[in-house]
Design an enzyme around this catalytic site. Structure first.
Site, PDB file in Angstrom:
ATOM      1  N   ASP A 104      -2.783   4.902   0.459  1.00 16.45           N
ATOM      2  CA  ASP A 104      -2.558   5.795  -0.680  1.00 16.45           C
ATOM      3  C   ASP A 104      -2.086   7.164  -0.200  1.00 16.45           C
ATOM      4  OD1 ASP A 104      -2.432   6.577  -3.294  1.00 16.45           O
ATOM      5  OD2 ASP A 104      -4.573   6.984  -3.506  1.00 16.45           O
ATOM      6  N   SER A 110      -0.170  -3.193  -6.473  1.00 16.09           N
ATOM      7  CA  SER A 110      -1.219  -3.681  -7.374  1.00 16.09           C
ATOM      8  C   SER A 110      -0.619  -4.189  -8.676  1.00 16.09           C
ATOM      9  CB  SER A 110      -2.217  -2.558  -7.674  1.00 16.09           C
ATOM     10  OG  SER A 110      -1.669  -1.657  -8.619  1.00 16.09           O
ATOM     11  N   HIS A 136       7.334   6.291   0.578  1.00 11.83           N
ATOM     12  CA  HIS A 136       7.080   4.849   0.708  1.00 11.83           C
ATOM     13  C   HIS A 136       7.690   4.291   1.991  1.00 11.83           C
ATOM     14  CE1 HIS A 136       5.118   4.740  -3.065  1.00 11.83           C
ATOM     15  NE2 HIS A 136       6.200   4.989  -3.795  1.00 11.83           N
ATOM     16  N   GLY A 169       3.356   9.206  -2.084  1.00 10.41           N
ATOM     17  CA  GLY A 169       4.100  10.103  -2.969  1.00 10.41           C
ATOM     18  C   GLY A 169       3.743  11.563  -2.709  1.00 10.41           C
ATOM     19  N   GLU A 190      -1.271  -3.101 -11.348  1.00 11.11           N
ATOM     20  CA  GLU A 190      -1.074  -1.911 -12.189  1.00 11.11           C
ATOM     21  C   GLU A 190       0.182  -1.111 -11.790  1.00 11.11           C
ATOM     22  OE1 GLU A 190      -4.189  -2.792 -10.924  1.00 11.11           O
ATOM     23  OE2 GLU A 190      -4.622  -3.622 -12.905  1.00 11.11           O
ATOM     24  N   ASN A 191       0.667  -1.331 -10.555  1.00 13.42           N
ATOM     25  CA  ASN A 191       1.813  -0.547 -10.082  1.00 13.42           C
ATOM     26  C   ASN A 191       3.116  -0.852 -10.838  1.00 13.42           C
ATOM     27  OD1 ASN A 191       0.690  -0.576  -6.612  1.00 13.42           O
ATOM     28  ND2 ASN A 191       0.497   1.054  -8.110  1.00 13.42           N
ATOM     29  N   ARG A 229       9.704  10.686  -3.660  1.00  9.50           N
ATOM     30  CA  ARG A 229       8.575   9.760  -3.472  1.00  9.50           C
ATOM     31  C   ARG A 229       8.964   8.545  -2.631  1.00  9.50           C
ATOM     32  NH1 ARG A 229       4.107   9.805  -6.418  1.00  9.50           N
ATOM     33  NH2 ARG A 229       3.977   7.550  -6.217  1.00  9.50           N
TER      34      ARG A 229
HETATM   35  C1  IPE Z   1       0.623   4.353  -2.108  1.00  8.83           C
HETATM   36  O1  IPE Z   1       1.087   5.639  -2.292  1.00  8.83           O
HETATM   37  C2  IPE Z   1       1.715   3.309  -2.190  1.00  8.83           C
HETATM   38  C3  IPE Z   1       1.579   2.325  -3.283  1.00  8.83           C
HETATM   39  C4  IPE Z   1       0.582   2.189  -4.086  1.00  8.83           C
HETATM   40  C5  IPE Z   1       2.711   1.426  -3.491  1.00  8.83           C
HETATM   41  P1  IPE Z   1       1.257   6.251  -3.754  1.00  8.83           P
HETATM   42  O2  IPE Z   1       2.606   5.912  -4.248  1.00  8.83           O
HETATM   43  O3  IPE Z   1       0.138   5.805  -4.641  1.00  8.83           O
HETATM   44  O4  IPE Z   1       1.170   7.812  -3.464  1.00  8.83           O
HETATM   45  P2  IPE Z   1       0.531   8.942  -4.372  1.00  8.83           P
HETATM   46  O5  IPE Z   1      -0.860   8.509  -4.733  1.00  8.83           O
HETATM   47  O6  IPE Z   1       1.396   9.077  -5.600  1.00  8.83           O
HETATM   48  O7  IPE Z   1       0.549  10.157  -3.526  1.00  8.83           O
HETATM   49 MG    MG Z   2      -1.641   6.647  -5.238  1.00  2.62          MG
END
Ligand code: IPE
Ligand code: MG
Length: 238
Positions: free
Chosen positions: A23, A68, A40, A26, A70-71, A36
């Protein structure tokens, strides 16, 4: 031999399975004024490096929660980019993983992914299935609650009226894997967000503040040091 592999010998407790909730990609990108998706990309590079670190420390299973259920609610261009990165990662690292004797494993509702992704996953799993080194397990389109409900439905369909814990565990995506000894979620968020809900019953949890792309071997080492001092009692007395 690096200093870390020398120190490794002093660990009396080596966890069998470490699961990572990656996590902060982003926020890491934002911190550097980058989009963002760049976060990744660097997140995938960090995963590749930590896989080798896990192997070096003698871990038997390393799991990564990369997408996930949810993503899907994220903007389409971000979702598409994450899947493009995942495809590239599986394709580009396959020969390396074969050489390193890693076994690729995937948990989650893979059947809902696009056919190209499914083929790439299936190739990586099949071509590494005879390896006997570390298992690298990716959670893709994975949700802990979905997994539990899916297990219930498959047990009902099989005609069972009563189930044991063993039956239930065999119906989970993780049926071939031991429960995680350690769960690490980076970025300072202190929650488990629908990851391995059943399997995490006795996991030791760690919430390092670093964003995932900054999480390095030395950070994993710190977790392993702290783990040495954790007294896992499973409800019993010390
Ligand atoms: C984790 O980083 C990657 C995935 C869940 C795909 P995030 O994309 O959740 O990064 P933040 O939480 O927005 O900083
Ligand atoms: Mg996150």
């Amino acid at each position: 031999m690096s200093i870390l592999s020398k120190k490794q010998k002093s660990f009396s407790k080596i966890p069998t399975h470490i699961a990572f909730i990656v996590d902060g990609n982003g926020r890491w990108a934002k911190k550097y004024g980058m989009p963002r998706n760049y976060g990744h990309k660097c997140g995938v590079d960090a995963i590749k490096k930590i896989i080798d670190s896990c192997s070096k420390f003698g871990i038997k299973v390393a799991s990564f929660f990369i997408f996930s259920t949810e993503n899907w609610a994220r903007p389409k261009d971000e979702v598409d980019y994450i899947f493009q990165l995942a495809k590239d990662m599986f394709e580009k690292t396959l020969s390396e993983y074969k050489e390193k004797n890693y076994r690729i494993h995937v948990i989650g509702e893979v059947s809902k992914l696009d056919s190209e992704m499914q083929e790439i996953i299936s190739k990586a799993v099949t071509e590494t299935q005879d390896n006997d080194g570390m298992i690298v397990n990716f959670a893709i389109n994975y949700g802990g609650r979905d997994e539990i409900v899916r297990a219930c439905n498959s047990l009902i369909k099989s005609g069972k009226e009563e189930v044991t814990k063993q039956d239930f565990e065999q119906a989970l995506y993780t049926c071939k894997l031991p429960d995680p000894d350690i769960v690490i979620r980076t970025s300072g968020e202190i929650r488990i967000s629908n990851f391995m809900l059943y399997q995490m019953a006795y996991s030791e949890l760690f919430f390092p503040k670093k964003y995932w792309p900054d999480f390095k071997e030395k950070d994993l080492y710190k977790v392993l040091i702290e783990y040495q001092g954790r007294d896992r009692r499973y409800g019993k007395l010390a």
